[in-house]
Motif scaffolding. Structure first.
Motif, PDB file in Angstrom:
ATOM      1  N   LYS A 141    -124.318 -90.831 -65.464  1.00 34.08           N
ATOM      2  CA  LYS A 141    -125.584 -90.831 -65.689  1.00 34.08           C
ATOM      3  C   LYS A 141    -126.162 -91.320 -64.623  1.00 34.08           C
ATOM      4  CE  LYS A 141    -126.383 -90.527 -70.770  1.00 34.08           C
ATOM      5  NZ  LYS A 141    -126.831 -88.979 -70.870  1.00 34.08           N
ATOM      6  N   ASP A 142    -125.690 -92.443 -63.921  1.00 34.59           N
ATOM      7  CA  ASP A 142    -126.609 -92.929 -62.703  1.00 34.59           C
ATOM      8  C   ASP A 142    -125.981 -92.147 -61.395  1.00 34.59           C
ATOM      9  OD1 ASP A 142    -123.794 -93.614 -62.667  1.00 34.59           O
ATOM     10  OD2 ASP A 142    -124.339 -95.985 -62.234  1.00 34.59           O
ATOM     11  N   ALA A 143    -125.553 -91.052 -61.659  1.00 34.12           N
ATOM     12  CA  ALA A 143    -125.039 -90.240 -60.243  1.00 34.12           C
ATOM     13  C   ALA A 143    -123.798 -90.709 -59.495  1.00 34.12           C
ATOM     14  CB  ALA A 143    -126.150 -89.821 -59.465  1.00 34.12           C
ATOM     15  N   THR A 144    -123.142 -91.784 -60.250  1.00 36.14           N
ATOM     16  CA  THR A 144    -121.819 -92.187 -59.696  1.00 36.14           C
ATOM     17  C   THR A 144    -120.690 -91.118 -59.680  1.00 36.14           C
ATOM     18  OG1 THR A 144    -122.411 -94.499 -60.280  1.00 36.14           O
ATOM     19  CG2 THR A 144    -119.940 -94.208 -59.790  1.00 36.14           C
ATOM     20  N   VAL A 145    -120.294 -90.861 -58.701  1.00 38.39           N
ATOM     21  CA  VAL A 145    -119.001 -89.796 -58.944  1.00 38.39           C
ATOM     22  C   VAL A 145    -117.736 -90.662 -58.829  1.00 38.39           C
ATOM     23  CG1 VAL A 145    -117.969 -87.859 -57.529  1.00 38.39           C
ATOM     24  CG2 VAL A 145    -120.252 -88.332 -57.565  1.00 38.39           C
ATOM     25  N   MET A 146    -116.879 -90.494 -60.074  1.00 42.66           N
ATOM     26  CA  MET A 146    -115.529 -90.965 -60.019  1.00 42.66           C
ATOM     27  C   MET A 146    -114.557 -90.061 -59.997  1.00 42.66           C
ATOM     28  SD  MET A 146    -116.524 -93.050 -63.530  1.00 42.66           S
ATOM     29  CE  MET A 146    -114.872 -93.729 -63.993  1.00 42.66           C
ATOM     30  N   ASP A 150    -122.766 -75.856 -55.706  1.00 45.91           N
ATOM     31  CA  ASP A 150    -123.049 -74.331 -55.946  1.00 45.91           C
ATOM     32  C   ASP A 150    -123.186 -74.132 -57.475  1.00 45.91           C
ATOM     33  OD1 ASP A 150    -123.159 -73.787 -53.490  1.00 45.91           O
ATOM     34  OD2 ASP A 150    -121.280 -72.637 -53.329  1.00 45.91           O
ATOM     35  N   GLU A 151    -122.481 -74.805 -58.077  1.00 46.25           N
ATOM     36  CA  GLU A 151    -122.339 -74.368 -59.599  1.00 46.25           C
ATOM     37  C   GLU A 151    -123.663 -75.028 -60.120  1.00 46.25           C
ATOM     38  OE1 GLU A 151    -118.020 -74.712 -61.066  1.00 46.25           O
ATOM     39  OE2 GLU A 151    -119.237 -75.659 -62.615  1.00 46.25           O
ATOM     40  N   LEU A 152    -124.022 -76.219 -59.905  1.00 42.89           N
ATOM     41  CA  LEU A 152    -124.967 -77.032 -60.598  1.00 42.89           C
ATOM     42  C   LEU A 152    -126.448 -76.651 -59.817  1.00 42.89           C
ATOM     43  CD1 LEU A 152    -123.914 -80.766 -60.855  1.00 42.89           C
ATOM     44  CD2 LEU A 152    -123.630 -78.471 -62.586  1.00 42.89           C
ATOM     45  N   GLY A 153    -126.320 -76.091 -58.463  1.00 43.37           N
ATOM     46  CA  GLY A 153    -127.404 -75.606 -57.630  1.00 43.37           C
ATOM     47  C   GLY A 153    -128.368 -76.875 -57.287  1.00 43.37           C
ATOM     48  N   PHE A 154    -127.601 -77.930 -56.773  1.00 39.00           N
ATOM     49  CA  PHE A 154    -128.925 -78.912 -56.255  1.00 39.00           C
ATOM     50  C   PHE A 154    -128.829 -79.009 -54.876  1.00 39.00           C
ATOM     51  CE2 PHE A 154    -124.349 -80.960 -57.024  1.00 39.00           C
ATOM     52  CZ  PHE A 154    -124.228 -81.635 -55.808  1.00 39.00           C
ATOM     53  N   GLU A 155    -129.760 -79.746 -54.478  1.00 39.83           N
ATOM     54  CA  GLU A 155    -129.909 -80.170 -52.958  1.00 39.83           C
ATOM     55  C   GLU A 155    -129.340 -81.621 -52.855  1.00 39.83           C
ATOM     56  OE1 GLU A 155    -130.592 -79.021 -49.735  1.00 39.83           O
ATOM     57  OE2 GLU A 155    -130.093 -77.198 -50.865  1.00 39.83           O
ATOM     58  N   ASN A 156    -129.950 -82.406 -53.851  1.00 42.63           N
ATOM     59  CA  ASN A 156    -129.680 -83.593 -53.846  1.00 42.63           C
ATOM     60  C   ASN A 156    -128.963 -84.189 -55.101  1.00 42.63           C
ATOM     61  OD1 ASN A 156    -130.057 -86.767 -54.583  1.00 42.63           O
ATOM     62  ND2 ASN A 156    -130.777 -86.758 -52.451  1.00 42.63           N
ATOM     63  N   LEU A 157    -127.671 -84.672 -55.264  1.00 39.98           N
ATOM     64  CA  LEU A 157    -127.094 -84.892 -56.483  1.00 39.98           C
ATOM     65  C   LEU A 157    -127.770 -86.206 -57.514  1.00 39.98           C
ATOM     66  CD1 LEU A 157    -124.721 -84.291 -58.765  1.00 39.98           C
ATOM     67  CD2 LEU A 157    -123.398 -86.170 -57.300  1.00 39.98           C
ATOM     68  N   ASP A 209    -130.841 -86.782 -57.239  1.00 40.29           N
ATOM     69  CA  ASP A 209    -132.302 -86.206 -58.038  1.00 40.29           C
ATOM     70  C   ASP A 209    -131.897 -85.338 -59.237  1.00 40.29           C
ATOM     71  OD1 ASP A 209    -133.445 -87.503 -55.993  1.00 40.29           O
ATOM     72  OD2 ASP A 209    -133.873 -85.751 -54.585  1.00 40.29           O
ATOM     73  N   TYR A 210    -131.013 -84.513 -58.957  1.00 42.73           N
ATOM     74  CA  TYR A 210    -130.441 -83.756 -60.028  1.00 42.73           C
ATOM     75  C   TYR A 210    -129.918 -84.175 -61.191  1.00 42.73           C
ATOM     76  CZ  TYR A 210    -127.962 -79.864 -62.484  1.00 42.73           C
ATOM     77  OH  TYR A 210    -127.649 -78.957 -63.421  1.00 42.73           O
ATOM     78  N   VAL A 211    -129.207 -85.124 -61.077  1.00 44.57           N
ATOM     79  CA  VAL A 211    -128.845 -86.098 -62.248  1.00 44.57           C
ATOM     80  C   VAL A 211    -129.898 -86.567 -63.005  1.00 44.57           C
ATOM     81  CG1 VAL A 211    -127.362 -87.997 -62.813  1.00 44.57           C
ATOM     82  CG2 VAL A 211    -126.453 -86.663 -61.286  1.00 44.57           C
ATOM     83  N   ALA A 212    -130.955 -87.076 -62.108  1.00 43.32           N
ATOM     84  CA  ALA A 212    -131.920 -88.197 -62.690  1.00 43.32           C
ATOM     85  C   ALA A 212    -133.006 -87.072 -63.729  1.00 43.32           C
ATOM     86  CB  ALA A 212    -132.638 -88.576 -61.569  1.00 43.32           C
ATOM     87  N   SER A 213    -132.980 -85.904 -62.986  1.00 43.90           N
ATOM     88  CA  SER A 213    -133.794 -85.142 -63.868  1.00 43.90           C
ATOM     89  C   SER A 213    -133.040 -83.949 -64.912  1.00 43.90           C
ATOM     90  CB  SER A 213    -134.497 -84.084 -62.962  1.00 43.90           C
ATOM     91  OG  SER A 213    -133.881 -83.725 -62.099  1.00 43.90           O
ATOM     92  N   ASN A 214    -131.915 -84.193 -64.989  1.00 45.68           N
ATOM     93  CA  ASN A 214    -131.123 -83.228 -66.176  1.00 45.68           C
ATOM     94  C   ASN A 214    -130.103 -84.509 -66.712  1.00 45.68           C
ATOM     95  OD1 ASN A 214    -131.651 -80.425 -65.412  1.00 45.68           O
ATOM     96  ND2 ASN A 214    -131.253 -81.325 -63.388  1.00 45.68           N
ATOM     97  N   GLN A 215    -130.480 -85.568 -67.213  1.00 46.64           N
ATOM     98  CA  GLN A 215    -129.904 -86.652 -67.766  1.00 46.64           C
ATOM     99  C   GLN A 215    -129.062 -86.167 -69.141  1.00 46.64           C
ATOM    100  OE1 GLN A 215    -129.418 -90.617 -67.409  1.00 46.64           O
ATOM    101  NE2 GLN A 215    -129.596 -89.713 -65.356  1.00 46.64           N
TER     102      GLN A 215
END
Lengths: 278, 718
Positions: free
Chosen positions: B454-459, B528-535, B537-543
């Motif tokens: 949720k905080d856009a951390t990639v594991m 591509d799948e999620l269609g984001f420019e910035n991950l 921002d994307y996570v923040a607005s699609n929590q």
């Protein structure tokens, strides 16, 4: 295992009087600890001596440099007194083990451990160093050349300890010096052969020469027969077949895991030749 | 190319990361291996020393094994523990555990085993010279034309020998097993390269007595170099059995002396080469290579080492008529195993020596001769795999120029005329196919997993371990650089077989090449799948979409088709290429070679992290030079070295000036880097020694005792 930490030198010597059986003195521990860990020495009687200030330090007095037995190689390498009077000795010890071991290992320990590969011994032999052996009742000085009498054997009594190493202040003066330690790498190596040499040359003639070798006999030794032959000769008068003949009487190189006797022999011959022609 | 600091740098410096021996569990006891000191024989009696309370010890032997007594390997022929007969020194007979580590060591060292001794082959040459000792599958690469050699061609015949090499990882082998009876899970903490191999090992020995083995690596793995590829499976099996029997967590950490004596080493080799060269064109027209490896007592993974050996045996030359035969030989010594290079260093040690032998005979300088024979695009490997690029040749040209080779040749020749000591300069080249051989990667079907929180951390979840080589830093970097994500928000997780998909073992120069490039693709795919420019921002607005898990498998390029029966086709999709020049100073009095300079030019494709890559390359080059110069492990009549006092790893004082350059870096594909630096340098030392003295020595390492034996009777001039 018995462990004693005497309060001072008197108490140490007192302890040695009651001493039954073999005692090991622990100073830097770089040889002893390994031998205990590997089970070569089992349940030893240990007397710790590294804290005794009487045994430590480097001083100049009465034409001599006196090095306490528990003085570390690091201290010798850093010593201004040694640098001033015995620069060759100091420089040669740079190849001793590694900085970590130099910090811990002591000069007395390197001698007392009695290894044929002890790095400091060939150097001390050509410097005609003496060592002081102390017991409760007497102090005696002997030449280092008379100290060893077999593989890991020496003339020390069970109530004695090496307290000092004594080198004449001018031991290196007006000598051309040579030292080569040959190991499997440049540091942290146990020598396969080492040769230490000092000579004085007048005109083309060798007027005095001292040679000693390590790792090639049951303990490091002076090559007195070779020295005698070379003295008062010019390079062109020296017959190397004769040198090799004499050398055969003075060295007993062996083959072991680390090296071969042929290799030890040839390197020894080559180094002597190089030093003579230097 | 960014030199991002390794994630393990600070925790390793300040001591906060745990290596295996730093872990402890409640009620944990210590284990050790009781192994054979006999090379071949029947075990008659095991006599434990008096004065110990045997009830305090937990002991396991072959008869305690509930599952199979066979270590899972490419060739399953090695038992975890010997039954009645031992086949080599160092073969494990029992695992023994006790709460007191020191007491246990004493107990084991005083335990006496009586054997009925049988005949044994312990000497490397005795093993490799006698064809009766060959075992396992013979591999051949047949690229013969069937024509007889032209009578004008010059025939060269030589036999080259290469030695064992010890991996010398800083942290010895170790394992902790924690039996959890309530859920029938055997948890194993391992210092290893391949957690899934260890899992298979434990599940094989324990069989149905456990539901599952869960393997997690220690935080720090103190080096491996291949040494922790297969031995950990055996160690984990025995440690698990001890934990199962005692009901307590058991830790085994090998003493250094045991580790050096009984674990896997690089295979000694005997490589016989017959070649025919056209004296007019100076082209090698025909070659026959007999490549033999001393496998030890069991085959284990040796067939795979043999495969890589024969596939690299011809080095980098276009030889129209070639036949390569590879065989394993059995001896009564511990099984040899994986070591950086995996059969290739032996191959180059022989072929790169042979090239200098021919060149000297034809009186052409070694560079000119290589230039004439080196393969180019349009040529093919003996397997018929087409050569698609001239990058090997580019490496050679670059290193010749950088090292000023041609001028040095002249300069040293002059200098040597007036000096007793000699200077020399030598060349060698090499290459390494990335990833598993042939169809291996297809079979592995590696899978990676990514969880975005949720905080856009990639594991990142991969089974590939970081044993100090920087893999976890670089793998994360390949992912976050692809989508421009902050580095502190992208972390590779500690490999754990219950959480991590099987992305294959950490071997074969495949970690960055296969898994890293896969992660990079994966990052683009998720983008591509999620269609984001910035991950972020994307996570923040699609929590509500997060945390979310993604998985992806490696898909082999369809052009990689390898006929494993006949050894025809594409053995590796991408090769890393290399060439080096080494300068030496030869001390005539002591017969010692001093390394003075090395230039190594490599094409590893894209360089992900310049600092890590350079470090890997420098370390590997040094390991390769030392293999050729001083790492001497076995002496006939005296046996194996016992520790680092005798086994001469170079110290920092012995390291020459090493200059590394990577070329052809402008490509998206990061190719294999792990092994290539180790593959090629050794023969350059041997070739430089010939340049200095005119003497060829056909057995490495070039220790001074061996040099003395070769030149004793030769006049070197001055």
């Amino acid at each position: 295992m018995k462990f004693i930490k005497p309060e001072n030198i008197d108490s140490l010597l007192e302890n040695l009087e009651d001493n039954k059986g073999r005692t090991y003195f622990l100073a830097g521990g770089t040889d002893l600890n390994v031998q205990i860990k590997n089970g070569i020495i089992r349940n030893p009687n240990i007397i710790y001596i590294n804290h005794l200030s009487e045994l430590n330090g480097i001083n100049a007095a009465n034409g001599s440099i006196i090095i306490g037995a528990t003085t570390s190689f690091h201290e010798i390498l850093e010593s201004k007194i040694i640098r001033l009077h015995l620069p060759f000795f100091q420089k040669s010890l740079e190849s001793f083990a590694s900085p970590l071991l130099q910090n811990s290992a002591t000069i007395g320990g390197n001698i007392a451990n009695g290894s044929p590969t002890a790095d400091v011994v060939p150097l001390l032999l050509i410097l005609d160093a003496e060592i002081e052996l102390s017991s409760k009742t007497r102090n005696r000085s002997i030449y280092l050349k008379d100290f060893f009498n077999g593989y890991k054997q020496n003339v020390m009594e069970s109530n004695e300890i090496i307290t000092k190493i004594i080198i004449n202040k001018s031991a290196e003066k007006n000598f051309i010096t040579f030292y080569e330690k040959v190991g499997s790498r440049k540091a942290l190596a146990i020598s396969k052969v080492s040769l230490a040499g000092m000579k004085r040359v007048s005109g083309y003639k060798i007027t005095m020469i001292k040679l000693s070798v390590g790792s090639i006999n049951e303990y490091p030794r002076r090559l007195f027969k070779v020295e005698d032959y070379l003295t008062d000769k010019t390079a062109s008068e020296i017959d190397f077949t004769k040198v090799e003949e004499l050398l055969d009487k003075e060295i007993t190189p062996i083959t072991d895991l680390r090296s071969d006797k042929e290799y030890r022999y040839h390197v020894c011959v080559n180094l002597i030749r190089t030093f003579i022609n230097q | 190319m960014k030199s991002i600091r390794k994630i393990d740098a600070i925790p390793k410096l300040n001591g906060s990361w745990k290596f295996l021996d730093d872990y402890s569990y409640e009620e944990m006891i210590h284990g050790q291996l009781l192994y054979s000191t006999c090379h071949h024989g029947f075990i008659k009696k095991i006599a434990f020393p008096d004065g110990y309370n045997l009830s305090e010890f937990t002991m396991v032997s072959a008869k305690d094994i509930p599952g199979e007594n066979i270590v899972p390997e490419p060739e399953c022929d090695q038992p975890f523990m010997a039954e009645k007969e031992v086949f080599h020194f160092g073969q494990v007979i029992m695992g023994i555990a006790h709460p007191d580590r020191k007491l246990l060591r004493e107990f084991i060292s005083n335990t006496k085993i009586e054997y009925e001794e049988l005949s044994a082959i312990i000497d490397i040459k005795e093993c490799l010279e006698n064809q009766k000792n060959a075992f396992g599958r013979e591999l051949t690469i047949d690229h013969r034309t069937g024509k007889k050699p032209d009578p004008n061609w010059i025939h060269h015949h030589k036999i080259y020998y290469t030695p064992h090499q010890e991996q010398a990882y800083l942290e010895p082998q170790g394992m902790i097993a924690v039996w959890q009876p309530e859920d029938k899970i055997m948890f194993v903490r391992a210092t290893c390269q391949c957690p899934f191999f260890v899992k298979e090992g434990v599940e094989t020995i324990m069989s149905d007595t456990i539901k599952e083995a869960v393997i997690e690596t220690s935080e720090g793995i103190g080096g491996a170099f291949g040494g922790k590829e297969d031995f950990p499976s055996l160690l984990a099996g025995i440690t698990s059995l001890l934990s199962y029997k005692s009901g307590k967590p058991v830790k085994i950490v090998l003493e250094r002396e045991d580790d050096i004596q009984i674990t896997t080493k690089r295979h000694p080799a005997r490589i016989e080469i017959n070649s025919w060269t056209d004296p007019e064109t100076k082209k090698i027209m025909k070659i026959d290579i007999d490549y033999r490896l001393d496998a030890g007592a069991y085959q284990t993974l040796s067939p795979v080492v043999l495969a890589r050996g024969v596939l690299h045996a011809i080095s980098g030359y276009c030889i129209p008529d070639a036949f390569i035969r590879g065989r394993l030989f059995r001896s009564n010594t511990p099984s040899n195993g994986a070591f950086r290079g995996f059969g290739a260093p032996q191959a180059f040690a022989a072929m790169e020596a042979h090239i200098d032998d021919i060149a000297a005979n034809l009186k052409v300088n070694p560079y000119e001769f290589r230039k004439i024979n080196i393969f180019k695009s349009g040529d093919e490997f003996p397997t018929t795999q087409p050569i698609l690029e001239d990058h090997l040749s580019d490496c050679l040209e670059c290193v010749i120029e950088k090292s000023n080779y041609l001028n040095k040749l002249k300069e040293f020749k002059e200098w040597n005329k007036t000096h007793k000591d000699k200077k020399g300069i030598g060349i060698s080249i090499g290459y390494h196919g990335g990833g598993y051989t042939g169809n291996g990667e297809k079979v592995l079907n590696s899978e990676v997993k990514v969880v975005i929180k949720k905080d856009a951390t990639v594991m990142i979840f991969v089974a590939n371990t970081d044993m100090g080589q920087g893999a976890h830093t670089t793998l994360a970097q390949m992912f976050f650089e692809a989508i421009d994500h902050p580095r502190e928000k992208c972390l590779v997780q500690l490999p754990n077989t219950s959480k991590t998909p099987n992305s294959g073992p950490t071997v074969a120069s495949r970690t960055i090449y296969i898994i890293g490039n896969l992660l990079r693709k994966f990052a683009f795919k998720i983008k591509d799948e999620l269609g984001f420019e910035n991950l972020e921002d994307y996570v923040a607005s699609n929590q509500n979409e997060f945390p979310r898990e993604f998985r992806m498998n490696f898909v082999q390029d369809p052009s990689v088709v390898f006929d494993d029966e006949n050894y025809v086709g594409v053995a590796y999709k991408d090769y890393s290429w290399a060439a080096c020049v080494t300068e030496i100073y030869y001390h005539a009095d002591t017969y010692q070679i001093e390394l003075t300079k090395n230039w190594s030019v490599m094409d590893i494709g894209k360089v992900v992290n310049q600092k890590i890559a350079t470090g890997q390359a420098e370390g590997g080059v040094l390991q390769g030079l030392a293999y050729g110069l001083c790492e001497f492990f076995y002496k006939p009549g005296y046996g194996r070295m016992h520790g680092f006092t005798d086994y001469a790893l170079p110290t920092t004082m012995d390291i020459p000036e090493i200059n590394i350059e990577f070329i052809h870096t402008d490509t998206p594909i990061a190719k294999g880097l792990g092994e290539i630096p180790m593959d090629f340098p050794a023969p350059s030392v041997r070739n430089a020694f010939h340049n200095a003295t005119g003497v060829f020595i056909d057995e490495i390492p070039l220790i001074p005792e061996r040099i003395l034996g070769s030149i004793k009777n030769l006049e070197l001039g001055i």
